[in-house]
Design an enzyme around this catalytic site. Sequence first.
Site, PDB file in Angstrom:
ATOM      1  CG  HIS A  74     136.568 -10.819 -14.684  1.00  5.54           C
ATOM      2  ND1 HIS A  74     137.901 -11.156 -14.819  1.00  5.54           N
ATOM      3  CD2 HIS A  74     136.031 -11.781 -13.892  1.00  5.54           C
ATOM      4  CE1 HIS A  74     138.139 -12.267 -14.144  1.00  5.54           C
ATOM      5  NE2 HIS A  74     137.021 -12.663 -13.567  1.00  5.54           N
ATOM      6  CG  ASP A 113     140.687  -9.469 -16.129  1.00  7.20           C
ATOM      7  OD1 ASP A 113     140.212  -8.427 -15.637  1.00  7.20           O
ATOM      8  OD2 ASP A 113     140.080 -10.552 -16.167  1.00  7.20           O
ATOM      9  CB  SER A 189     138.573 -14.122 -10.948  1.00  8.91           C
ATOM     10  OG  SER A 189     138.424 -14.874 -12.106  1.00  8.91           O
TER      11      SER A 189
END
EC number: 3.4.21.-
Length: 235
Positions: A74, A113, A189
């Site tokens: 992402h 991810d 992240s």
Amino acid sequence: MNKNVMIKGLTALTILTSLGFAENISDQPHSIAKAEKNIKEVTDATKAPYNSVVAFAGGTGVVVGKNTIVTNKHIAKSNDIFKNRVSAHHSSKGKGGGNYDVKDIVEYPGKEDLAIVHVHETSTEGLNFNKNVSYTKFAEGAKMKDRISVIGYPKGAQTKYKMFESTGTINHINGTFMEFDAYAQPGNSGSPVLNSKNELVGILYAGSGKDESEKNFGVYFTPQLKEFIQNNIEK
């Protein structure tokens, strides 16, 4: 996934600067950890493991080999909004390693991810990527109660991309899923999760929406994931 889980990194909706990201940011101080005492700013990121950490517009990544960065899918996807630029180990006082344009992205084909980002070797300032970063080694494994650290750029735009390090403990590992209590915020992240030897255990991808200091979640690097990464390191 629990609806309280939030992705940490999709908040950098600002205009790019010469650093590659945001400008016209307030000079007012920002609180990163209101209740936690295990987080500190890394003011000089020129030495390992800090010089293996890079800033994306809305997240973080870690260098694992020649021109090769590991981050979240992402983060890699959203970064193209910000001209596909990566800043090597930027910090508030230390000398940064330059700003690099992204060459290509290789997403892990599974649900995890995880993505590989390759950058051009020469920065916009004429610096060499591989001479200005270190490569983080993989840990052989990890287990519950292991001490870990998370290094990255929480609230990157708000803090003018200051680097922070937090510490904590692994609470749970199940397959490629890892839960730990090191403090993190949006912008973390893709941050490397390192063991006490500064070896790479995995990367952070999300956290609890109720209390960011309560628990956070990472992609744990199993042998299969490490093989995927190693096979995609530039030769």
